[in-house]
Design a protein around this motif. Structure first.
Motif, PDB file in Angstrom:
ATOM      1  N   ASN A  50      -6.880   5.577   2.604  1.00  0.00           N
ATOM      2  CA  ASN A  50      -7.077   4.973   1.116  1.00  0.00           C
ATOM      3  C   ASN A  50      -6.236   4.025   0.818  1.00  0.00           C
ATOM      4  O   ASN A  50      -5.128   3.697   1.578  1.00  0.00           O
ATOM      5  CB  ASN A  50      -6.710   6.333   0.361  1.00  0.00           C
ATOM      6  CG  ASN A  50      -7.791   7.249   0.583  1.00  0.00           C
ATOM      7  OD1 ASN A  50      -8.883   7.414   0.784  1.00  0.00           O
ATOM      8  ND2 ASN A  50      -7.152   8.638   0.376  1.00  0.00           N
ATOM      9  N   ARG A  79      -4.598   8.081   5.273  1.00  0.00           N
ATOM     10  CA  ARG A  79      -5.921   8.570   5.107  1.00  0.00           C
ATOM     11  C   ARG A  79      -6.733   7.714   4.968  1.00  0.00           C
ATOM     12  O   ARG A  79      -8.190   8.147   4.183  1.00  0.00           O
ATOM     13  CB  ARG A  79      -5.649   9.837   3.575  1.00  0.00           C
ATOM     14  CG  ARG A  79      -4.581  10.896   4.184  1.00  0.00           C
ATOM     15  CD  ARG A  79      -4.761  11.844   3.152  1.00  0.00           C
ATOM     16  NE  ARG A  79      -4.193  11.285   1.797  1.00  0.00           N
ATOM     17  CZ  ARG A  79      -3.396  11.312   1.102  1.00  0.00           C
ATOM     18  NH1 ARG A  79      -2.170  11.688   1.954  1.00  0.00           N
ATOM     19  NH2 ARG A  79      -3.033  11.086  -0.181  1.00  0.00           N
ATOM     20  N   ASN A 128      -4.330   2.817  -2.259  1.00  0.00           N
ATOM     21  CA  ASN A 128      -3.795   2.796  -3.608  1.00  0.00           C
ATOM     22  C   ASN A 128      -2.432   1.877  -3.679  1.00  0.00           C
ATOM     23  O   ASN A 128      -1.730   1.987  -2.550  1.00  0.00           O
ATOM     24  CB  ASN A 128      -3.431   4.351  -3.797  1.00  0.00           C
ATOM     25  CG  ASN A 128      -4.551   5.221  -3.863  1.00  0.00           C
ATOM     26  OD1 ASN A 128      -5.776   4.706  -4.351  1.00  0.00           O
ATOM     27  ND2 ASN A 128      -4.756   6.576  -3.755  1.00  0.00           N
ATOM     28  N   CYS A 142      -1.401   7.278   1.538  1.00  0.00           N
ATOM     29  CA  CYS A 142      -2.686   7.013   1.465  1.00  0.00           C
ATOM     30  C   CYS A 142      -3.307   6.169   2.444  1.00  0.00           C
ATOM     31  O   CYS A 142      -4.489   6.270   2.751  1.00  0.00           O
ATOM     32  CB  CYS A 142      -2.892   6.379   0.046  1.00  0.00           C
ATOM     33  SG  CYS A 142      -2.537   7.625  -1.541  1.00  0.00           S
ATOM     34  N   LYS A 143      -2.390   5.396   2.878  1.00  0.00           N
ATOM     35  CA  LYS A 143      -2.745   4.416   4.026  1.00  0.00           C
ATOM     36  C   LYS A 143      -3.049   5.002   5.321  1.00  0.00           C
ATOM     37  O   LYS A 143      -4.181   4.762   5.944  1.00  0.00           O
ATOM     38  CB  LYS A 143      -1.826   3.347   4.251  1.00  0.00           C
ATOM     39  CG  LYS A 143      -2.174   2.201   5.313  1.00  0.00           C
ATOM     40  CD  LYS A 143      -0.799   1.197   5.574  1.00  0.00           C
ATOM     41  CE  LYS A 143      -1.394   0.273   6.582  1.00  0.00           C
ATOM     42  NZ  LYS A 143      -0.078  -0.743   7.051  1.00  0.00           N
ATOM     43  N   GLN A 164       0.800  -1.209  -0.013  1.00  0.00           N
ATOM     44  CA  GLN A 164      -0.196  -0.009   0.069  1.00  0.00           C
ATOM     45  C   GLN A 164       1.086   1.296  -0.056  1.00  0.00           C
ATOM     46  O   GLN A 164       2.198   1.339   0.428  1.00  0.00           O
ATOM     47  CB  GLN A 164      -0.982   0.170   1.225  1.00  0.00           C
ATOM     48  CG  GLN A 164      -2.266  -1.018   1.197  1.00  0.00           C
ATOM     49  CD  GLN A 164      -2.988  -0.794   2.441  1.00  0.00           C
ATOM     50  OE1 GLN A 164      -2.393  -1.374   3.468  1.00  0.00           O
ATOM     51  NE2 GLN A 164      -3.964  -0.049   2.310  1.00  0.00           N
ATOM     52  N   CYS A 165       0.271   2.260  -0.527  1.00  0.00           N
ATOM     53  CA  CYS A 165       0.935   3.682  -0.419  1.00  0.00           C
ATOM     54  C   CYS A 165       0.739   4.041   1.058  1.00  0.00           C
ATOM     55  O   CYS A 165      -0.323   4.030   1.565  1.00  0.00           O
ATOM     56  CB  CYS A 165       0.275   4.658  -1.607  1.00  0.00           C
ATOM     57  SG  CYS A 165       0.636   6.240  -1.125  1.00  0.00           S
ATOM     58  N   CYS A 197       2.521   6.064  -3.907  1.00  0.00           N
ATOM     59  CA  CYS A 197       1.669   5.799  -5.180  1.00  0.00           C
ATOM     60  C   CYS A 197       2.021   6.835  -6.274  1.00  0.00           C
ATOM     61  O   CYS A 197       3.014   7.797  -5.802  1.00  0.00           O
ATOM     62  CB  CYS A 197      -0.040   5.951  -5.083  1.00  0.00           C
ATOM     63  SG  CYS A 197      -0.658   7.411  -4.618  1.00  0.00           S
ATOM     64  N   CYS A 212       1.231  10.506  -5.037  1.00  0.00           N
ATOM     65  CA  CYS A 212       1.720  10.696  -3.859  1.00  0.00           C
ATOM     66  C   CYS A 212       3.387  11.125  -4.077  1.00  0.00           C
ATOM     67  O   CYS A 212       4.077  11.904  -3.668  1.00  0.00           O
ATOM     68  CB  CYS A 212       1.749   9.601  -2.556  1.00  0.00           C
ATOM     69  SG  CYS A 212       0.203   9.972  -1.982  1.00  0.00           S
TER      70      CYS A 212
END
Length: 548
Positions: free
Chosen positions: A14, A12, A16, A9-10, A5-6, A30, A33
């Protein structure tokens, strides 16, 4: 670090898929990012890798103090060559004189000897383990083949010995099996251990490859010192295996005396050393920068100081002034002082022909030897007032070289060097390898290592007497003055005809200067303060070569 995972993003919530990996932050990013990462002020200089080329096994930032709740390493103790957290500094390094921050200590780490040693050890282990593994597999096949051949021989002998031989053959085969199994089991065990060494080394290689190509100097520095213990352990393991490795063979030693036969033979194992070698790396001082393998400077003559008379020695002071000991006649014996532009600043008259000069670092004092081999006189000079402040006599030091550090004076004597304090009091005796030769030219580097030539060889010796290297030129050419530049390269005058450059390990590198005038034989040599000028003395003056 997990790559599924990014990381931003993780955080937040999310999910991605990452496309890049930041070497400095050590987190997956990602595509979006990654773009933000490239433009943000704090991270725009960070190295981003394609997530697919990130090594599976890598450990850069997880380098913290295990003794103190995983506090980060913020300091480096030069005295103990160890990383320290804040608590380590207070508990174990309070009295240490040389403590610096990791940020400062890590400057230039990628060209340091410690990093080079680590990379070379990894490469050496990775090159050696496949060879040994292949050798062990060959051993197993050979042993199996030879064992089958021995079985055939045993059966032939057994047919001639009938019942009694059957019994003895059984014992013999059991002995064969035990010895064969022992060899095979041992070889398989070595293979298992070598595979483990290979796997561990590959993991370290991945880490060092990343920090060398993409990591920060701090990460590189941390990697070198954190993995130092593991690399030392790998070195000891591979060395131990190599030393114990033998190539065994099995043959039958028959006994055909049927009348009094008690045995039909014995199983013999012949062990020979294999061709595989693993030579341990040399122990070198950590954090001493070594010179780059390319772009070494060349020197060209730009100036000359003439009319000095017979030059006994030359040295450069902390103020970048060139001091020349000069004997113009039996009535004119002087120390000549020149500035960085080769302009004469001062002359000091002496009562005896001067030889070599040593200046005490960060002081306006020094010591002068006599150029006459029958004189044991050493004069201490105050170069601020240009007056002799003391005179001593030291037996056995005729014709020996001289050099000085912040604390000591090194004087060449037959088969050794005497170490004195700045007042001329004896401290210790450093024995040379050749007890019949006298070190005639001596120079010290910033680490206190002693470089000296005795006309046959040039050596590098630690202050405790350990010899680091010895270089002897081909064709037994004579050696004279010696100097060391700021990157550890050694320069030595050869046969009065040239100046050769040695690598920091004492191996020949190249010729730097070739003397085109046989009437001006080279003698002594030294650098100016920043090593941009090379001074070479001859009988009537000093040649000035400038770095290109």
């Amino acid at each position: 670090m997990e790559n599924s995972q990014c990381e931003p993003c993780k955080a937040r919530d999310n999910n991605n898929k990452p496309t890049h990996w930041c070497v400095i932050c050590e987190e997956a990013l990602c595509l979006q990012c990654a773009e933000h990462h490239r433009v943000q002020k704090m991270s725009r200089r960070h190295e981003l890798l394609d997530i697919n080329i990130k090594p599976t096994y890598i450990n850069i930032s997880d380098q913290r103090c295990s003794k103190h709740d995983n506090l980060s390493f913020e300091y480096f103790c030069v005295d103990h060559e160890s990383l320290c957290c804040k608590e380590c500094q207070v508990e174990s390094h309070r009295s240490c004189q040389k403590i610096m921050s990791v940020d400062i200590a890590s400057k230039g780490i990628k060209s340091s000897q410690s990093f080079i040693d680590a990379v070379e050890l990894i490469e050496q282990v990775l090159m050696t383990t496949p060879t040994i593994i292949k050798d062990r597999h060959t051993l197993i096949e050979s042993i199996e083949s030879e064992a089958n051949f021995v079985k055939d021989e045993v059966r032939k002998v057994k047919e001639e010995a009938i019942t009694h031989i059957e019994y003895l053959a059984k014992l013999l085969l059991e002995d064969l099996k035990l010895k064969k199994d022992k060899i095979v089991t041992n070889a398989k065990g070595q293979i298992d251990e070598l595979e483990d060494i290979k796997r561990t080394t590959k993991e370290k290689k991945d880490t060092f490859d990343i920090v060398e190509k993409h990591g920060s100097e701090k990460q590189t520095f941390l990697a070198v010192h954190v993995h130092k213990t593991v690399l030392d352990e790998l070195e000891e393991r591979i060395s131990a295996i190599t030393e114990k490795t033998t190539y065994s063979s099995i043959k039958l030693n028959p006994n055909l005396l049927k009348k009094c036969i008690t045995s039909i033979g014995t199983i013999e194992i012949k062990e020979l050393p294999t061709a595989t070698e693993f030579v341990k790396r040399k122990k070198r001082q950590s954090q001493i920068p070594i010179a780059q393998r390319q772009h070494l400077p060349s020197f060209i003559q730009k100036n000359a100081i003439i009319g000095t008379g017979d030059v006994g020695g030359l040295v450069v002071s902390d103020k970048d002034e060139l001091f020349i000991s000069s004997t113009l006649s039996i009535f004119q014996k002087k120390i000549l002082v020149y500035d960085n532009n080769e302009k004469l600043k001062h002359e000091m008259n002496l009562t005896f022909p001067p030889g070599q000069i040593a200046i005490f670092p960060c002081q306006n004092k020094g010591i002068i030897t006599s150029s006459r081999i029958y004189l044991n006189i050493f004069q201490f000079v105050d170069f601020q007032t240009y007056k002799v402040i003391n005179e001593i006599s030291i037996e056995g030091c005729q014709g020996g070289g001289i050099a000085a550090s912040n604390e000591n004076i090194c004087i060449g004597t037959k088969g050794a060097m005497k170490v004195l304090d700045h007042n001329g009091r004896y401290i210790r005796f450093i024995k040379m390898n050749n007890d019949k030769r006298t070190p005639r030219y001596i120079v010290l580097d910033k680490s206190g290592n002693i470089y000296h030539s005795d006309s046959e060889v040039v050596c590098c010796t630690r202050i405790d007497g350990e010899n680091l290297f010895t270089y002897k030129p081909p064709d037994n050419k004579m050696l004279y003055g010696v100097a060391v530049d700021s990157r550890g390269y050694v320069y030595v005058v050869v046969q009065n005809q040239s100046v050769c450059r040695l690598n920091p390990d004492g191996t020949f590198r190249d010729l730097v200067v070739v003397n085109e005038d046989s009437k001006r034989p080279f003698k002594d040599i030294c650098f100016n303060k920043d090593c941009t000028k090379l001074y070479i003395s001859y009988e009537e003056g000093v040649l000035v070569y400038t770095r290109q």
